[in-house]
Design a protein around this motif. Structure first.
Motif, PDB file in Angstrom:
ATOM      1  N   ILE A 175       0.847  -1.192   0.000  1.00  0.00           N
ATOM      2  CA  ILE A 175       0.000   0.000   0.000  1.00  0.00           C
ATOM      3  C   ILE A 175       0.883   1.243   0.000  1.00  0.00           C
ATOM      4  CG2 ILE A 175      -0.216   0.068   2.534  1.00  0.00           C
ATOM      5  CD1 ILE A 175      -3.184   0.859   2.091  1.00  0.00           C
ATOM      6  N   ASP A 176       0.466   2.266  -0.756  1.00  0.00           N
ATOM      7  CA  ASP A 176       1.178   3.538  -0.755  1.00  0.00           C
ATOM      8  C   ASP A 176       0.914   4.278   0.555  1.00  0.00           C
ATOM      9  OD1 ASP A 176       2.627   3.863  -3.144  1.00  0.00           O
ATOM     10  OD2 ASP A 176       0.784   4.208  -4.262  1.00  0.00           O
ATOM     11  N   THR A 177       1.807   5.209   0.882  1.00  0.00           N
ATOM     12  CA  THR A 177       1.587   5.999   2.093  1.00  0.00           C
ATOM     13  C   THR A 177       0.435   6.988   1.934  1.00  0.00           C
ATOM     14  OG1 THR A 177       3.341   7.498   1.329  1.00  0.00           O
ATOM     15  CG2 THR A 177       3.948   5.826   2.948  1.00  0.00           C
ATOM     16  N   ASP A 178      -0.141   7.076   0.721  1.00  0.00           N
ATOM     17  CA  ASP A 178      -1.351   7.888   0.546  1.00  0.00           C
ATOM     18  C   ASP A 178      -2.620   7.047   0.634  1.00  0.00           C
ATOM     19  OD1 ASP A 178      -1.454   6.472  -1.826  1.00  0.00           O
ATOM     20  OD2 ASP A 178      -1.274   8.219  -3.140  1.00  0.00           O
ATOM     21  N   GLY A 179      -2.469   5.729   0.907  1.00  0.00           N
ATOM     22  CA  GLY A 179      -3.621   4.856   1.098  1.00  0.00           C
ATOM     23  C   GLY A 179      -4.028   4.051  -0.114  1.00  0.00           C
ATOM     24  N   SER A 180      -3.348   4.209  -1.237  1.00  0.00           N
ATOM     25  CA  SER A 180      -3.693   3.450  -2.441  1.00  0.00           C
ATOM     26  C   SER A 180      -3.089   2.049  -2.370  1.00  0.00           C
ATOM     27  CB  SER A 180      -3.162   4.164  -3.685  1.00  0.00           C
ATOM     28  OG  SER A 180      -3.660   5.480  -3.773  1.00  0.00           O
ATOM     29  N   ILE A 181      -3.913   1.034  -2.641  1.00  0.00           N
ATOM     30  CA  ILE A 181      -3.419  -0.331  -2.667  1.00  0.00           C
ATOM     31  C   ILE A 181      -2.702  -0.576  -3.998  1.00  0.00           C
ATOM     32  CG2 ILE A 181      -4.057  -2.773  -2.680  1.00  0.00           C
ATOM     33  CD1 ILE A 181      -6.376  -2.070  -0.830  1.00  0.00           C
ATOM     34  N   VAL A 182      -1.455  -1.009  -3.918  1.00  0.00           N
ATOM     35  CA  VAL A 182      -0.657  -1.287  -5.116  1.00  0.00           C
ATOM     36  C   VAL A 182      -0.901  -2.710  -5.575  1.00  0.00           C
ATOM     37  CG1 VAL A 182       1.682  -1.329  -6.081  1.00  0.00           C
ATOM     38  CG2 VAL A 182       1.072   0.375  -4.343  1.00  0.00           C
TER      39      VAL A 182
END
Length: 402
Positions: free
Chosen positions: A390-397
């Motif tokens: 997961i990105d530190t902005d909350g987006s699941i990679v």
């Protein structure tokens, strides 16, 4: 012939005794915690499902290597970043069916493995050429700390009361290790003998309950179980226990630091049941999760470092939303998981920045951090482990089950 039969019988009994320790947990990883991943040079080292340790490509989650195991992975892998080597205790088909492995993080190649005749649920520590492994012993009463060199040479083991599932720390020439009997003990690194640097072991204040037997609240011991890893920071160790307390202890002499948790948090410590989350010390504050029987006292707390005065509380919306995950700090943000499947990001004042829900439910690990990416594991009750990037902005990679 009789001697041969006796020897075979004894070996069989030993094998039975070490495959599954008495009171083995239904949850994997540091007892109630999920396996915490590690990351090295684009490879995420993690457990998936119930049958192996994996190396995954950090960018897309695809499998790079796998080490087959005969049981689920109970203890988080430990990465030695300076060498790119991973140390993990894994189930094997070779007697005594559990071995400490040294593994190349990039390729998954096993460099050596050493037999472990005791249960291991705690993460090893690798430092200064030593590998320190906490164990449960072979019964519910005693645990050990075992020491190896990074070349696989066994050095010593140290027996003390209660299982040990906490990752120890090394301070100067000593190992500091915690147990389910509520003590932190200091051991000489060179020979495994008790050190005289502390006048006595540090003892937790309450009795609490044993994880496998809640009715055993004070049997043959005075302290409450310590499950979380010890956090060494600025000459102090921080940890929580099953007596609903957080502790800050001077690593040099084993004395309590600060004003004492109970003085400022009597109401909290009488409502909160267990503190399994490894506390995070950051910017003059301590951040720690907890497990409570009440919705209004679950969540992530912020305390002033030194006085333990409560500075904030991120309240969760469910009685079951325990924070057994160990929080991490990334660019001033605090990120952690919950037992209801949420990954949550808050600022230093505990104001929510974002929240993501993941299936399965339990996210109770300490995430691995690499730049602007975090790697979590999620699990069902005791299996079906998967890994999430997961990105530190909350987006699941990506997320994967295999």
């Amino acid at each position: 012939m009789k001697k041969f039969l006796v020897a075979v019988t004894l070996l069989a009994l030993v094998a039975i005794s070490v495959v599954v320790p008495t009171g083995a947990p239904t949850f994997a990883g540091g007892y109630y915690q999920s396996i915490s991943p590690a990351i090295y040079d684009g490879i995420v080292i993690t457990a998936i499902g119930t049958d192996g340790l994996y190396g995954l490509n950090a960018s897309d989650g695809k499998q790079v290597w796998k080490i087959e195991t005969t049981d689920r992975v109970y203890a988080s892998p430990e990465l030695e970043a300076s060498t790119g080597k991973v140390y993990a205790v894994l189930g094997t088909e070779i007697f005594p069916y559990r071995h400490l492995h040294k593994i190349d993080a990039k390729t998954g190649a096993i460099e050596w493995r050493m037999p472990i005749t005791k249960g291991v649920f705690g993460q090893p520590l690798v430092q200064d050429g030593y590998v320190i492994v906490p164990t449960t012993g072979i019964n519910a009463g005693k645990g050990t700390i075992e020491a190896y060199k990074t070349d696989g040479t066994f050095l010593w083991n140290y027996w003390f009361g209660g299982w040990s599932v906490s990752r120890p720390v090394i301070v100067d020439d000593c190992v500091l290790a915690a147990s389910f009997f509520g003590q932190v003990e200091i051991i000489q690194l060179k020979n495994g003998k008790k050190s005289s640097k502390w006048k006595k072991p540090f003892q937790t204040e309450g009795s609490g309950t044993y994880p496998w037997n809640e009715s055993d609240s004070a049997a043959n011991r005075n302290g409450a179980a310590i499950e979380c890893n010890l956090n060494l920071y600025n000459g102090h160790i921080y940890f929580g226990s099953y007596d609903s307390h957080l502790y800050k202890v001077n690593a040099a002499d084993g004395t309590k630091a600060g004003d004492g948790f109970e003085i400022h948090n009597a109401e909290w410590s009488h409502k909160v049941r267990w503190a399994r989350s490894t506390p995070l010390a950051f910017n003059g504050a301590i951040y720690a999760g907890c497990q409570s029987d009440k919705t209004e006292t679950n969540g992530l707390y912020k305390f002033e470092d030194g006085t333990f005065k409560q500075l904030g509380h991120y309240v969760l919306s469910s009685r079951d939303a325990y924070v057994n995950s160990s929080p991490v700090e990334v660019d001033g943000k605090i990120i952690f998981g919950t037992d209801t499947g949420n990954i949550i990001c808050v600022d230093e004042d505990l104001s929510e920045l974002w929240k993501k829900n993941i299936t399965p439910n339990y996210i109770s690990c300490k995430p691995a951090v690499d730049g602007d990416k975090l790697y979590f594991t999620a699990r069902k009750v005791n299996d079906e482990l998967k890994t999430i990037c997961i990105d530190t902005d909350g987006s699941i990679v990506w997320e994967t089950n295999r």
